[in-house]
Design an enzyme around this catalytic site. Sequence first.
Site, PDB file in Angstrom:
ATOM      1  N   GLY A  69       0.777  -1.235   0.000  1.00  0.00           N
ATOM      2  CA  GLY A  69       0.000   0.000   0.000  1.00  0.00           C
ATOM      3  C   GLY A  69       0.802   1.275   0.000  1.00  0.00           C
ATOM      4  N   SER A  70       0.507   2.172  -0.919  1.00  0.00           N
ATOM      5  CA  SER A  70       1.245   3.422  -0.990  1.00  0.00           C
ATOM      6  C   SER A  70       0.630   4.308  -2.056  1.00  0.00           C
ATOM      7  CB  SER A  70       2.717   3.161  -1.294  1.00  0.00           C
ATOM      8  OG  SER A  70       3.462   4.340  -1.131  1.00  0.00           O
TER       9      SER A  70
END
Length: 216
Positions: A185-186
């Site tokens: 996630g980013s």
Amino acid sequence: MFHKEGTPSIIIALISAAVLLGLAFTVEMPIWLHFLLVILAVFIVVIILQFFRNPKRTVILDDTTIVSPVDGKVVVIEKVTDHEFFKGERMMISVFMSPINVHVTRYPIGGTISYSKYHPGKYLVAWHPKASEENERTTVVIDHKNGAQIMYRQIAGALAKRIVNYAQEESQVIQGDDSGFIKFGSRVDVYLPLDATIRVELNQKLKGGESILASF
């Protein structure tokens, strides 16, 4: 198909699942605990496999367009001042990736890598306003044959603890090819020339290598 960056994690997940299943079927325990261990084993494998999946994408090579480097949702479209490379104003499009998105990063255009740099930093949540300047990140600039330069920045989030960047300065790259990976996630920011025509809207969902962000 699974991304090569996931090989160690997939092996660990399979070993962990095998241990849990071994316990579930060889050790005497309450029936509910047997079911719990089996469910946990399956859950671990499914989560890791889906995270590191690398589906084949149909990339239509086009020198007039900039494609999204990642899967995710458009969270920012605005004019900003870049202090790292351009030292001036650019249009920025930010694409946020949740843990369930494909996390492969792809080259938004074809051309020559003129800048590629890693920056250590914090792990603020990916949507934090200061994440693009304070979080761990990599910055890559591609020189297009039409003279334009496109920059994209891989940014680590609160969960992402490793950014993989394959871009090497002076190398020739092809639009849509694999340029790296961000674990868990980013977001990715893409910096465009001010005269680029934006082709996406806020909250629009994108596919890396296929969705068109903008055109020259």
